[in-house]
Design an enzyme around this catalytic site. Structure first.
Site: not given
Length: 588
Positions: A86, A89, A151, A177-178, A244, A248, A252, A390
């Site tokens: 959860q 989310r 994920d 992250h995997e 995957d 996405y 997206d 800038k």
């Protein structure tokens, strides 16, 4: 027996460095235990079940904007209904892109459910069309579970957190992250005691190893060689066509409609998927008549990078977000469930600490009152009020920038500007105030053509794989499969330094025969002041311009003071040219 054959294969595999450390120990433990045949339908490898895991009678219906109504299998629901899942989310798919594209607020939670659905749909298609492959329900559920959990290990602001860690801890091993996704999945199984539920659906320890291998996209011991095609579903290292990426891209593009694409078209492609042995390697192949749809997926991905992911405004927003996190890290602390305080860069030491982090860290920075957080708060306010760094100029897209080192280029540009500012000692300039953003646009496989790595089949022979090129379905191949560009920004409003940086960048680019663009959207090329014949008129868009304007423009390039005191740089000259072209009136 299947598990015994795995154990024998492990004898040669277990000492190999190729086995990810995240589950190498578990494999050793599994080897030490006696091999037992699976019960029920999976006692014999390949004993198929007649059920369809996509339409389980006790499943939970979820309405998804991309895939319609999804029936979630009870086993997957047990993973979804946990605090660990959860948490997704509150992690946006596009990270800080939400500050540039307000509709880009979809999250990893819905993406993971969509990936799981597509993964199981693809397995069920092969299972239905090729019963001789003996794909089981356990195979389908394992692939779906990998898609659901792939994920779990994302940090706050998605991929931006990974880039933050690389900059904040350059001496440490890059964070994966995997690997964290696998650790969190293991934590869910252990903390919720889900092993009995897994076994009730004929999934055991070797199946969990299979799930972890699927997340990494690397086959080791989870499934035999004849089922190697299953490893191309969630994370396809061969050609990038995996569920995957499919989810996405369409998700997206749906939420931030900068590119037109229709998800239902690829559903038709999935319905034609077949597993075919190509050069002793089992691969997923697609019907040749849908080759153009697959090409459109690669092309859409590139356009999303150009218009969304690496859009100039979005790229700059992410750079500012990174600067905010870097400025806040030393002073922003969190208290874990164990009562221990930790910083962002220390969150990876403990899984419970990491699980506390989500996109809410931006609100914590905004609402902080410590004096030490002022730099981070001020930067965040600039991001909120669109007072961004800038833009100065950028190089035109080229095939290669020759392995450009941004840190060295920043130092070189700063040195050139400081040399020009010797007459103005009151002006100070720091290397850290110069911002360079490197952009790369490809079709998913770097400098390679991804279509060359995909196998297709013709309806006349369903068991023979063929290769196709873009010319086979009436599409012109791009000139380059990979293009690069670098953009230059300055953190402050000092017009003099900005003009000096622009001139320094022009000199650097001219030495490398690169074109410089003054507009962030690639609309106005600023060519060299001289063409190959040394003709100054090569840069001017209209022959009717007065000699005074020409002289002012060339003075700028030659690092001289322009005759017109109001002209400070190329922007002023171009503004006069734009006004002339719009009104069709010769400038005075």
């Amino acid at each position: 027996m299947y598990l015994c054959s795995i154990a024998r294969a492990l004898i040669s595999k277990i000492t190999s460095s190729a086995i990810p450390s995240t589950y190498a120990l578990e494999i050793q433990v599994f080897m030490a235990s006696p091999c037992k045949a699976r019960d029920s339908e999976t006692a014999t490898l390949g004993a198929p079940s007649t059920g369809n895991v996509l339409n389980h009678p006790h499943g939970t219906d979820i309405v998804d904007p991309i895939h319609g109504t999804i029936t979630v299998h009870p086993l997957l629901s047990a993973f979804i209904n946990t605090p660990q899942f959860q948490r997704l989310r509150f992690i946006r798919m596009l990270g800080p892109a939400y500050f540039t594209f307000p509709t880009g607020n979809h999250n990893r939670f819905e993406h993971c459910i969509g990936v799981s659905y597509l993964a199981m749909q693809l397995v069920e298609t092969i299972r239905r069309n090729q019963p001789e492959l003996a794909v089981t329900e356990a195979d389908c559920l394992a692939v779906g579970l990998a898609g659901l959990c792939h994920d779990l290990g994302h940090g706050p602001l998605s991929h931006t957190f990974e880039r933050f860690l690389r900059e904040a801890c350059p001496d440490k091993k890059p964070w994966d992250h995997e690997a964290f996704s696998i650790s969190i999945m293991e934590d869910i199984v252990e903390s919720r005691n889900l092993m009995p539920l897994l076994r009730s659906y004929h999934l055991d320890e070797i199946d969990l190893i299979f799930v972890k291998e699927l997340i990494h996209g690397q086959r080791l011991v989870g499934r035999p060689k004849e089922k190697a095609f299953l490893y191309e579903i969630v994370s396809n290292k061969r050609n990038g066509i995996d569920v995957d990426r499919i989810d996405y891209i369409y998700r997206d593009a749906f939420n931030v409609p900068v590119v037109a694409c229709t998800p239902t078209r690829f559903s038709e492609v999935i319905d034609t998927a077949r597993a075919i042995c190509v050069d002793d390697d089992w691969q997923i192949c697609y019907a040749a008549r849908f080759a153009h749809v697959i090409w459109e997926l690669f092309d859409t991905r590139r356009e999303l990078h150009r218009r969304l992911y690496q859009n100039q405004a979005n790229g700059l927003g992410e750079r500012m977000t990174l600067d905010i996190l870097l400025a806040a890290d030393k002073h922003l602390t969190f208290v874990g469930p164990d009562g221990v305080s930790f910083r962002l860069t220390e969150s990876l030491k403990s899984l419970p600490h990491f699980m506390m982090l989500n996109d809410g860290i931006i609100s914590q920075i905004r609402d902080s009152f410590q004096p030490e957080m002022k730099t981070a708060r001020d930067l965040l306010n600039r991001l909120f009020t669109n007072e961004r760094y800038k833009f100065i100029c950028r190089t035109d897209l080229v095939k290669s920038l020759g392995g450009i080192e941004l840190a060295k280029l920043k130092v070189d540009l700063t040195r050139m500007v400081k040399s020009s500012l010797q007459k103005s000692p009151h002006r100070e300039m720091r290397v850290d105030d110069v911002v360079l953003i490197h952009q790369k646009f490809d079709y998913g496989m770097g400098e390679k053509n991804p279509m060359e790595r995909i196998s297709f089949y013709d309806r006349s022979n369903l068991s023979a794989a063929v290769k196709m090129s873009t010319e086979d379905f009436d599409v012109s191949s791009p000139q380059y499969w990979l293009e690069e560009s670098v953009s230059l920004y300055y953190k402050h409003d000092d017009v003099t330094i900005i003009d000096e940086l622009r001139c320094a960048m022009c000199r650097w680019a001219e030495e490398r025969k690169l074109r410089i663009l003054l507009n962030p959207d690639n609309l106005k090329p600023l060519r060299s002041a001289r063409n190959e014949k040394g003709d100054h008129d090569a840069i001017l868009p209209d022959a009717e311009l007065t000699k005074a304007v020409k002289k002012d423009l060339f003075s700028i390039y030659n690092m001289e003071e322009p005759a017109d005191a109001k002209i400070k740089g190329e922007f002023d000259v171009l503004a006069r040219l734009d006004e002339f072209e719009a009104n069709k009136v010769k400038p005075k």
